[in-house]
Design an enzyme around this catalytic site. Structure first.
Site, PDB file in Angstrom:
ATOM      1  N   GLY A  69      -0.174  -5.507   0.341  1.00  0.00           N
ATOM      2  CA  GLY A  69      -0.837  -5.502  -0.619  1.00  0.00           C
ATOM      3  C   GLY A  69      -0.049  -6.022  -1.785  1.00  0.00           C
TER       4      GLY A  69
ATOM      5  N   ALA B  42       1.357  -1.334  -0.295  1.00  0.00           N
ATOM      6  CA  ALA B  42       0.189  -0.143  -0.056  1.00  0.00           C
ATOM      7  C   ALA B  42       1.143   1.448  -0.316  1.00  0.00           C
ATOM      8  CB  ALA B  42      -1.005  -0.117   1.169  1.00  0.00           C
TER       9      ALA B  42
ATOM     10  N   GLU C  34      -0.831  -9.515  -1.221  1.00  0.00           N
ATOM     11  CA  GLU C  34      -2.465  -9.667  -1.529  1.00  0.00           C
ATOM     12  C   GLU C  34      -3.071 -10.175  -2.960  1.00  0.00           C
ATOM     13  OE1 GLU C  34      -4.242  -8.199   2.833  1.00  0.00           O
ATOM     14  OE2 GLU C  34      -3.161  -7.107   1.559  1.00  0.00           O
TER      15      GLU C  34
ATOM     16  N   GLU D 112       2.651  -6.023   7.614  1.00  0.00           N
ATOM     17  CA  GLU D 112       2.054  -5.405   8.044  1.00  0.00           C
ATOM     18  C   GLU D 112       1.924  -5.005  10.047  1.00  0.00           C
ATOM     19  OE1 GLU D 112      -0.280  -6.164   4.521  1.00  0.00           O
ATOM     20  OE2 GLU D 112       0.629  -7.166   5.766  1.00  0.00           O
TER      21      GLU D 112
END
Length: 255
Positions: free
Chosen positions: A106, A61, A109, A129
């Protein structure tokens, strides 16, 4: 635009292009959802490749953007974040992630949303994270544990450590490791081969597997049973069985 959809030979490539690290900011997330939904409905797209370029898949992110958000802002945004990734996971066609360089947070993911993952020898994957005082928020706690099992997923999520391609392969986080300069070509070849297959049967297979992973076995068997019987109404089933009887296995043409 930070995400592009390019179509050739029945294969749609969802290309991330936000230099230098393909950070997944809000605009990129929204564009990804828009193009994933387009790829899902377009008849000329029969399989999909997710690709970040030769050097990096997606490093995660946009932390600077997230740092400026408070609790109220993230309460409003978290669902849209997940929905953008879920749109990729729900493309009813074969999807392969072509992973080079970093696929972190991300980025990891996003790779988890694919049906198959081909990684370059230079790939590094992880869910870091926890090092920010957070947990994965775009599906990582759910899709990673379903893919590699809860204990291995917890190791990666609890520690935030990065794994190289060889360990990712051993964990089952990726499915094939190839030289970095061959990642996209091999991913496209995988997708192109399936793009020539029976589209409705491939959709049925994907939905049956994915639904079965999310529910009890009786419900999963019911989904499989209904799709299996329903495919007997398709032209592809007629063509496939006729070819088998007349020419032998594996020779049917579905386009």
């Amino acid at each position: 635009m930070t995400v592009h959809l390019e179509v050739a030979e029945g294969v749609g490539t969802l290309r991330l292009e936000r230099p230098p690290m393909n950070a997944l900011d809000v605009a990129t997330q929204d564009r990804l959802k828009e193009l994933a939904e387009e790829a899902a409905r377009r008849e000329d797209v029969r399989a999909v490749v997710i690709y970040g370029g030769e050097k990096v898949f997606a490093a995660g992110a946009d932390i600077k953007e997230m740092q400026a958000m408070d609790h109220a802002a993230m309460v409003l945004r978290a669902r849209a974040l997940q929905d953008s990734f879920t749109a990729v996971a729900r493309i009813p066609k074969p999807v392969v992630a072509a992973v080079t360089g970093y696929a972190l947070g991300g980025g990891c993911e996003l790779a988890l949303c694919a049906d198959y993952r081909i990684a370059g020898e230079n790939a590094k994957l992880g869910q870091p994270e926890i090092l920010l005082g957070l947990i994965p928020g775009a599906g990582g706690t759910q899709r990673l544990s379903r893919l590699i099992g809860p204990s291995k997923a917890k190791d990666l999520i609890f520690t935030g450590r990065q794994v190289r391609a060889d360990e990712a392969l051993a964990l089952g986080l990726v499915d094939r490791v190839v030289p970095a300069d061959e990642v996209y070509a091999q991913a496209h070849a995988w997708a192109a081969k399936l793009a020539q297959g029976p589209a409705i049967a491939l959709r049925a297979a994907k939905e049956s597997v994915d639904t079965g992973l999310e529910t009890d076995i009786d419900t999963g068997l019911a989904v499989e049973r209904n799709w299996f019987a329903g495919l007997f109404a398709t032209e592809d089933r007629e063509r496939g069985m006729r070819s088998f009887v007349e020419e032998g296995p594996g020779k049917a043409k579905f386009l």
